[in-house]
Design an enzyme around this catalytic site. Structure first.
Site, PDB file in Angstrom:
ATOM      1  N   ASP A 207       0.743  -1.147  -0.152  1.00  0.00           N
ATOM      2  CA  ASP A 207      -0.038  -0.109   0.054  1.00  0.00           C
ATOM      3  C   ASP A 207       0.759   1.255  -0.069  1.00  0.00           C
ATOM      4  O   ASP A 207       1.859   1.334   0.787  1.00  0.00           O
ATOM      5  CB  ASP A 207      -0.914   0.029   1.359  1.00  0.00           C
ATOM      6  CG  ASP A 207      -1.890   1.128   1.289  1.00  0.00           C
ATOM      7  OD1 ASP A 207      -2.818   0.919   0.154  1.00  0.00           O
ATOM      8  OD2 ASP A 207      -1.884   1.865   2.220  1.00  0.00           O
TER       9      ASP A 207
ATOM     10  N   GLY B 212       1.623  -2.896   5.698  1.00  0.00           N
ATOM     11  CA  GLY B 212       2.520  -2.686   4.765  1.00  0.00           C
ATOM     12  C   GLY B 212       2.139  -3.216   3.509  1.00  0.00           C
ATOM     13  O   GLY B 212       2.784  -3.251   2.409  1.00  0.00           O
ATOM     14  N   GLU B 213       1.018  -4.216   3.541  1.00  0.00           N
ATOM     15  CA  GLU B 213       0.713  -4.973   2.202  1.00  0.00           C
ATOM     16  C   GLU B 213      -0.507  -4.356   1.796  1.00  0.00           C
ATOM     17  O   GLU B 213      -0.600  -3.456   1.056  1.00  0.00           O
ATOM     18  CB  GLU B 213       0.732  -6.473   2.607  1.00  0.00           C
ATOM     19  CG  GLU B 213       2.059  -6.850   3.140  1.00  0.00           C
ATOM     20  CD  GLU B 213       2.154  -8.264   3.209  1.00  0.00           C
ATOM     21  OE1 GLU B 213       1.358  -9.050   2.562  1.00  0.00           O
ATOM     22  OE2 GLU B 213       3.381  -8.969   3.891  1.00  0.00           O
ATOM     23  N   MET B 214      -1.849  -5.162   1.923  1.00  0.00           N
ATOM     24  CA  MET B 214      -3.294  -4.346   1.435  1.00  0.00           C
ATOM     25  C   MET B 214      -3.664  -3.393   2.421  1.00  0.00           C
ATOM     26  O   MET B 214      -4.586  -2.988   1.894  1.00  0.00           O
ATOM     27  CB  MET B 214      -3.901  -5.806   1.343  1.00  0.00           C
ATOM     28  CG  MET B 214      -3.257  -6.742   0.173  1.00  0.00           C
ATOM     29  SD  MET B 214      -4.166  -8.368   0.069  1.00  0.00           S
ATOM     30  CE  MET B 214      -5.571  -8.212  -0.977  1.00  0.00           C
TER      31      MET B 214
END
Lengths: 338, 338
Positions: free
Chosen positions: A89, A131-133
């Site tokens: 993200d 830190g991802e979706m």
């Protein structure tokens, strides 16, 4: 008749159990091998798999509406993103190399540090990882509940009105379980087709076994079935801060222990290692030989092993791109720039 | 016999020409309508289409190795990204709403301002746009040349060793030309199936025609065939700095002139307008009525028109996800974080 059938079944069962205990497959006219062929996927619940496929490809499970499971486990690219570490993200730099989703159901646990015991547990991770979706399970579920076609599809698949993160991750895991890659040339050879490998590939396989690579990279997934220290003979130098298994167990002895990655489809899943530091198979084989086995492969040995590794590319899943159910007027809109 | 066939062909040709000149389709027992059905795709060169599909899905055409054509023209989501404006390299905020790639071959030009005359010219744009895929044509071509499977596929498709941005964009355009969506319920109705629309949908279509929406949204693509000013009766208020057609022609009179977007699959291509400001069809219909026609639709009229618009969703392309040829050891690696 019934008694005889039962007797046969027990006999058959014993034989299979004995072979599995040896970690070996016994094909006609062949010595047992430490690697076994990937079985074809058994789809027992096609509607659940189809729903899971939609969720896997749906970027609305991310805060931005831009990142789906397939963004980092791209099924056009060996189930990986072919980046050293992934993009999350707002373009955050991921902490670790995305492992392939292909054949991941054959691993003893999920993530490099094995912190998820199975695919279902894994599937919930990235959705809620900032830190991802960068979404939350609650927001993801609220979003799905606002889409009538999803609501009726979940109801049909799970025979309940309940639509929670449990059903979401169960469906994604059911889809991921179908992502196996049978029929690699090496598997054809294992099953008795002697012509499936050429002389160099076979030589590479012999070197792979004789040098000790196979000690960790064995079984159906040619890895994925144990945790091992990265840098046994020589320490592995990296700027990547990942601690591996120690982060899960809290034991200092587990520092730098990582799940041994599968070598299935390894020709497609570059770059290599948990930090993605090795761009090519040749480089990866060289580093592994020196650090794990204290062995410097000659250029010819390296080339042979690489040739063998390329025979581990299996039949990639043939998938029809899902058409996602559209958002309704009530569906919260993504705000990627806020 | 031959003469008679020729005569028939000419007659048939004349009839079609005459109908096309009227901008109308004449179905059995039906008055001419200002909207015509979407014809099914004619694939004349399947290998070129297949190559174009791979390129469309290949994120290696971006600097980061993360963004493909499909990222913003997602074929799981009506050929759009369903974001107000798109996300570009390093999470840059795009300047404008991504138009759908579906039926885009039916448009008079490409991009909101029509700056590309056709799909081929369009395809080269985002690859080299620093705010989108942020690559260069030279780097993209060098990358493809380093991948043996691509090299042989280009050679097979174009019967030449030349692999330049021309062949890349020709292949992508050939794929995009197949992305049409025939057989919408409205098209079934146009072709004479009176039961394809219900009473509300039909009422909505009548209101759509009677109110003047059809003045701009007509033809096969229900739009896409003219440039029109956004805000004819009332000015359109937006923070979006896009100037529209004026940026291409340099004429002040063309300020805020945009290509009329297609309404095909409009239920899938939310949010609406060049700035993506309208989240729902209802909002878009209301705004368009007031600003373009000086007309405030009643809630019932609005609902009728929206019901009609939902009948424009056609059969989405059924695509097998392409398996991309892997990079070779010589392929430059993406550096998304540098």
């Amino acid at each position: 008749m019934k008694q005889r059938s039962t007797f046969r079944a027990i006999l058959g069962g014993l034989t299979t159990t004995a072979l599995l205990a040896m970690g070996a497959v016994q094909a006609k006219d062949m010595a047992p091998e430490p690697i076994q062929p990937v079985p074809a996927a058994k789809v027992t619940h096609p509607a659940k798999v189809e729903l899971g496929k939609k969720l896997f490809f749906d970027p609305r499970l991310s805060r931005s509406g831009f990142i789906s499971c397939n963004s980092c486990h791209n099924l056009s690219m060996g189930g990986s993103d072919n980046l050293k570490t992934s993009i999350g993200d707002k373009w955050q730099k991921g902490p670790i190399n995305s492992p392939t989703v292909l054949n991941s159901s054959l691993n003893l646990a999920q993530f490099w540090d094995g912190r998820a015991k199975d695919l279902r547990e894994q599937a919930g991770g990235p959705i809620a990882n900032p830190g991802e979706m960068a979404f939350t399970h609650d927001l993801a579920v609220d979003l799905l509940r606002s889409i009538p076609e999803y609501v009726s599809e979940f109801k049909k698949v799970f025979s309940t009105d309940k639509l929670s993160i449990d059903e979401v991750t169960l469906a994604i895991a059911a889809f991921e379980e179908t992502l196996v890659t049978p029929d690699a040339r090496f598997d054809q050879w294992l099953k008795g087709n002697k012509k499936a490998l050429n002389a160099q590939e076979l030589r590479g396989y012999q070197t792979f076994k004789a040098s000790g690579c196979v000690a960790c990279h064995n079984g159906v997934n040619v890895g994925g079935n144990s945790f091992q220290k990265m840098g046994i003979v020589e320490p592995y130098k990296t700027d990547n801060p990942a601690e591996g298994r120690a982060g899960v167990t809290g034991k200092d002895a587990d520092r730098f222990n990582f799940k041994v990655p599968t070598l299935r489809n390894v020709a497609l899943t570059y770059p290599y290692f948990h930090d993605g530091a090795a761009d090519t198979l040749s480089e990866a084989v060289d580093t592994m030989g020196r650090l794990q086995l204290g062995k410097t492969f000659t250029p010819a040995e390296n080339a042979d092993i690489v040739a063998f590794l390329r025979t581990l590319t299996g039949k990639q899943p043939q998938l029809t791109l899902p058409i996602l159910p559209p958002s309704s007027d009530q569906t919260p809109r993504p705000k990627p720039f806020e």
